[in-house]
Design an enzyme around this catalytic site. Structure first.
Site, PDB file in Angstrom:
ATOM      1  N   GLU A 117       0.830  -1.199   0.000  1.00 25.50           N
ATOM      2  CA  GLU A 117       0.000   0.000   0.000  1.00 25.50           C
ATOM      3  C   GLU A 117       0.867   1.253   0.000  1.00 25.50           C
ATOM      4  O   GLU A 117       1.936   1.285   0.592  1.00 25.50           O
ATOM      5  CB  GLU A 117      -0.925  -0.007   1.217  1.00 25.50           C
ATOM      6  N   CYS A 130       3.622   8.505   1.028  1.00 26.70           N
ATOM      7  CA  CYS A 130       4.124   7.563   2.027  1.00 26.70           C
ATOM      8  C   CYS A 130       4.306   6.217   1.338  1.00 26.70           C
ATOM      9  O   CYS A 130       3.333   5.598   0.900  1.00 26.70           O
ATOM     10  CB  CYS A 130       3.104   7.473   3.160  1.00 26.70           C
ATOM     11  N   CYS A 137       6.194  -6.776   7.540  1.00 29.76           N
ATOM     12  CA  CYS A 137       7.374  -6.343   8.305  1.00 29.76           C
ATOM     13  C   CYS A 137       7.761  -7.499   9.205  1.00 29.76           C
ATOM     14  O   CYS A 137       6.889  -8.177   9.751  1.00 29.76           O
ATOM     15  CB  CYS A 137       7.041  -5.112   9.149  1.00 29.76           C
ATOM     16  N   CYS A 141       6.182  -4.639  16.406  1.00 28.57           N
ATOM     17  CA  CYS A 141       5.706  -3.550  17.266  1.00 28.57           C
ATOM     18  C   CYS A 141       4.234  -3.808  17.573  1.00 28.57           C
ATOM     19  O   CYS A 141       3.431  -4.021  16.656  1.00 28.57           O
ATOM     20  CB  CYS A 141       5.911  -2.201  16.582  1.00 28.57           C
ATOM     21  N   CYS A 144       1.198  -1.886  15.884  1.00 28.96           N
ATOM     22  CA  CYS A 144       1.242  -1.661  14.440  1.00 28.96           C
ATOM     23  C   CYS A 144       0.566  -2.784  13.666  1.00 28.96           C
ATOM     24  O   CYS A 144       0.873  -3.959  13.869  1.00 28.96           O
ATOM     25  CB  CYS A 144       2.701  -1.521  13.999  1.00 28.96           C
ATOM     26  N   GLU A 197      10.255  -2.242   7.483  1.00 30.23           N
ATOM     27  CA  GLU A 197      11.366  -1.555   8.143  1.00 30.23           C
ATOM     28  C   GLU A 197      12.416  -1.265   7.063  1.00 30.23           C
ATOM     29  O   GLU A 197      13.117  -2.170   6.607  1.00 30.23           O
ATOM     30  CB  GLU A 197      11.929  -2.462   9.251  1.00 30.23           C
ATOM     31  N   SER A 228      11.865   6.561   8.031  1.00 27.97           N
ATOM     32  CA  SER A 228      11.482   6.264   9.414  1.00 27.97           C
ATOM     33  C   SER A 228      11.941   4.859   9.778  1.00 27.97           C
ATOM     34  O   SER A 228      11.692   3.904   9.047  1.00 27.97           O
ATOM     35  CB  SER A 228       9.957   6.361   9.556  1.00 27.97           C
ATOM     36  N   SER A 250      11.124   5.905  15.320  1.00 32.57           N
ATOM     37  CA  SER A 250       9.922   5.478  16.038  1.00 32.57           C
ATOM     38  C   SER A 250      10.303   5.254  17.493  1.00 32.57           C
ATOM     39  O   SER A 250      10.702   4.158  17.876  1.00 32.57           O
ATOM     40  CB  SER A 250       9.385   4.187  15.419  1.00 32.57           C
ATOM     41  N   PHE A 251      10.210   6.295  18.265  1.00 36.14           N
ATOM     42  CA  PHE A 251      10.744   6.247  19.638  1.00 36.14           C
ATOM     43  C   PHE A 251       9.720   5.654  20.607  1.00 36.14           C
ATOM     44  O   PHE A 251       9.963   4.627  21.224  1.00 36.14           O
ATOM     45  CB  PHE A 251      11.165   7.664  20.046  1.00 36.14           C
ATOM     46  N   ASN A 327      -3.705   5.162  15.899  1.00 37.30           N
ATOM     47  CA  ASN A 327      -4.761   4.812  14.940  1.00 37.30           C
ATOM     48  C   ASN A 327      -5.185   3.368  15.167  1.00 37.30           C
ATOM     49  O   ASN A 327      -4.351   2.463  15.134  1.00 37.30           O
ATOM     50  CB  ASN A 327      -4.237   4.989  13.509  1.00 37.30           C
ATOM     51  N   CYS A 370      -1.308   6.207   9.642  1.00 34.91           N
ATOM     52  CA  CYS A 370      -0.074   5.538  10.074  1.00 34.91           C
ATOM     53  C   CYS A 370      -0.380   4.239  10.783  1.00 34.91           C
ATOM     54  O   CYS A 370      -1.188   4.213  11.704  1.00 34.91           O
ATOM     55  CB  CYS A 370       0.665   6.355  11.119  1.00 34.91           C
TER      56      CYS A 370
HETATM   57  N1  SAH Z   1       8.906   0.533  10.077  1.00 31.14           N
HETATM   58  C1  SAH Z   1       9.213   1.906  10.145  1.00 31.14           C
HETATM   59  C2  SAH Z   1       8.372   2.772   9.244  1.00 31.14           C
HETATM   60  C3  SAH Z   1       6.892   2.481   9.130  1.00 31.14           C
HETATM   61  S1  SAH Z   1       5.804   2.927  10.383  1.00 31.14           S
HETATM   62  C4  SAH Z   1       9.113   2.381  11.556  1.00 31.14           C
HETATM   63  O1  SAH Z   1       8.636   1.659  12.398  1.00 31.14           O
HETATM   64  O2  SAH Z   1       9.565   3.484  11.809  1.00 31.14           O
HETATM   65  C5  SAH Z   1       5.573   4.696  10.367  1.00 31.14           C
HETATM   66  C6  SAH Z   1       5.220   5.243  11.754  1.00 31.14           C
HETATM   67  O3  SAH Z   1       3.884   4.902  12.151  1.00 31.14           O
HETATM   68  C7  SAH Z   1       6.130   4.679  12.837  1.00 31.14           C
HETATM   69  O4  SAH Z   1       6.538   5.666  13.730  1.00 31.14           O
HETATM   70  C8  SAH Z   1       5.229   3.689  13.504  1.00 31.14           C
HETATM   71  O5  SAH Z   1       5.685   3.389  14.778  1.00 31.14           O
HETATM   72  C9  SAH Z   1       3.914   4.410  13.479  1.00 31.14           C
HETATM   73  N2  SAH Z   1       2.751   3.539  13.722  1.00 31.14           N
HETATM   74  C10 SAH Z   1       2.657   2.211  13.540  1.00 31.14           C
HETATM   75  N3  SAH Z   1       1.416   1.782  13.892  1.00 31.14           N
HETATM   76  C11 SAH Z   1       0.728   2.862  14.299  1.00 31.14           C
HETATM   77  C12 SAH Z   1      -0.629   3.074  14.744  1.00 31.14           C
HETATM   78  N4  SAH Z   1      -1.488   2.068  14.820  1.00 31.14           N
HETATM   79  N5  SAH Z   1      -1.004   4.323  15.051  1.00 31.14           N
HETATM   80  C13 SAH Z   1      -0.141   5.352  14.936  1.00 31.14           C
HETATM   81  N6  SAH Z   1       1.124   5.219  14.499  1.00 31.14           N
HETATM   82  C14 SAH Z   1       1.572   3.994  14.196  1.00 31.14           C
HETATM   83 FE1  SF4 Z   2       7.476  -2.832  11.368  1.00 34.31          FE
HETATM   84 FE2  SF4 Z   2       7.509  -0.158  11.707  1.00 34.31          FE
HETATM   85 FE3  SF4 Z   2       5.259  -1.573  12.125  1.00 34.31          FE
HETATM   86 FE4  SF4 Z   2       7.307  -1.795  13.827  1.00 34.31          FE
HETATM   87  S1  SF4 Z   2       6.078   0.066  13.420  1.00 34.31           S
HETATM   88  S2  SF4 Z   2       6.096  -3.505  12.989  1.00 34.31           S
HETATM   89  S3  SF4 Z   2       9.063  -1.645  12.447  1.00 34.31           S
HETATM   90  S4  SF4 Z   2       6.297  -1.327  10.175  1.00 34.31           S
END
Ligand code: SAH
Ligand code: SF4
Length: 393
Positions: A117, A130, A137, A141, A144, A197, A228, A250-251, A327, A370
């Site tokens: 996507e 984006c 992935c 996390c 996510c 990632e 990111s 992604s802190f 989200n 996101c």
């Molecule tokens: N894998 C990479 C890039 C993709 S995610 C990473 O983790 O950085 C892009 C951003 O969206 C990241 O900061 C991720 O942590 C955040 N994200 C993932 N799931 C989310 C959710 N359900 N709601 C809000 N942000 C989310």
């Molecule tokens: Fe992968 Fe980024 Fe989602 Fe973590 S937040 S599972 S690194 S896509």
């Protein structure tokens, strides 16, 4: 609090990439050097190779041409030779959805029938695309959606560049020959914040970004590209040196205990290790600030104490903090923090001297926000209970 139990990487099925049938080599995504080698191998005299690379490059990436027959500054026989050996192909658009707020989400099909996507977010005077770096992935996390998808494959450089080209096609953004140059750009920024990632697919991401940044083609400056990462420490300095784009991290948590649960790769490279690496990034890449992404999860990471710890931790790093209201997705084990909480959190950060924008969720009605991305046909979904137990909840 429960002990963290989420594995760093999930039990994924990695899918080998299927080569396209017909044996034609796709030129999209090749670096200039790779394109040169490919042309020479196909019979282009070495002395002409550099010039041919320049000509073809401009057709493909400046004008958006997909057909060798249209490359009118090349001899007819040469065009025929190119057509026999090569193709200029981009992923196929399976579906396109347009949100109430103008956000567009594309579901693209790539080789092997897999899907990724891509989201286009129009804003005043700019537009952000984006893009994804992997199908799914491997990381887990716990907040996510992408991280629950079991099938994973790295995208090729061509598939990554192809996402940008597909968006330009749909937005009708390629320049018209003979028409006055239009400087307004619909895709003015690219963020590697879709599925996957990016630093686990480093070489392809780097090559793709080199194509996208090349001044004779799509020509996006490195300052308009943000990568990111969840914090793959060994690749961060390489990103500065070999890509030079902006970095977002992604802190999401201010203690290792909580970050281990939210971003399990923290067990491998913890907060201290990550921050030490980040201190060098702006110097190495000549970029100004690092974006710290922080997802706001109700009662998990959103207290005043968290906000205060956060500003203390990043002291000395040129930074801005992007707060992302969580989200939701089906089965998600978290809730979005209340709006007043998010604002109070932002206020503490702002008073400490950092920009603290709250990211407005875009395209929620089409699951384009996101962390909501996930290929519809590849929903080898885990149950809510499984996600929760892996997250240590
Ligand atoms: N894998 C990479 C890039 C993709 S995610 C990473 O983790 O950085 C892009 C951003 O969206 C990241 O900061 C991720 O942590 C955040 N994200 C993932 N799931 C989310 C959710 N359900 N709601 C809000 N942000 C989310
Ligand atoms: Fe992968 Fe980024 Fe989602 Fe973590 S937040 S599972 S690194 S896509």
């Amino acid at each position: 609090m429960n002990t963290p139990s989420a594995p760093i990487t999930q039990d994924v099925h990695t899918i080998p990439r299927k080569l396209p049938e017909g044996g034609k080599v796709n030129l999209v995504g090749l670096t200039r050097e790779q394109l040169r080698d490919a042309l020479i191998e196909a019979g282009t005299p070495e002395k002409q190779a550099k010039m041919r690379v320049g000509q073809i490059w401009q057709w493909v990436y400046h004008w958006g041409v997909r057909d060798f027959a249209q490359m009118t500054n090349l001899a007819k026989d040469y065009r025929a030779l190119l057509d026999e050996k090569f193709e200029i192909s981009v992923p196929e658009v399976v579906t396109k959805q347009v949100s109430m707020d103008g956000t567009r989400k594309y579901l693209l099909r790539i080789a092997g029938g897999h899907e990724v996507e891509v989201v286009y977010i129009p804003e005043e005077n700019r537009g952000t695309l984006c893009i994804s770096s992997q199908v799914g992935c491997t990381l887990t996390c716990s907040f996510c959606h992408t991280g629950t998808q079991k099938l994973v494959r790295n995208l090729t450089a061509g598939e990554i560049v192809g996402q940008v080209m597909v968006a330009r096609d749909d937005l009708d953004e390629w320049p018209q020959q003979g028409a006055p140059k239009d400087e307004t750009r619909l895709v003015s920024n690219v963020v590697l914040m879709g599925m996957g990632e990016p630093l686990y697919n480093f070489d392809n991401v780097r090559d793709a970004m080199k194509v996208v940044m090349d001044g004779e083609g799509i020509s996006l400056s490195r300052r308009r590209i943000t990568l990111s990462t969840s914090g793959i420490v060994p690749e961060i300095a390489k990103t500065a040196e070999e890509i030079g784009c902006l970095l977002a991290i992604s802190f999401h948590a201010t203690t290792d205990e909580v970050r281990d649960r939210l971003v399990p790769v923290n067990k491998k490279w913890n907060i201290e290790t990550l921050l030490n690496t980040l201190r060098d990034y702006p110097r190495l890449s000549n970029s100004e600030r690092i974006t710290f992404e922080y997802v706001m999860l109700k009662d998990v990471n959103d207290s005043d104490a968290d906000a205060k710890r956060l500003v203390k931790l990043i002291r000395g790093i040129p930074a801005k903090i992007n707060l992302i209201p969580f989200n939701e997705w089906p089965g998600a084990p978290y809730q979005r923090s209340d709006w007043e909480r998010i604002e109070a959190f932002a206020d503490i950060i702002y008073k400490a001297g950092y920009a603290s924008p709250i990211r407005t969720p875009r395209g929620e009605d089409i699951m384009a926000a996101c962390g909501q991305l996930k290929s519809a046909t590849e929903r080898a979904r885990k149950s809510k209970a499984q996600i929760a137990s892996e997250a240590g909840l």
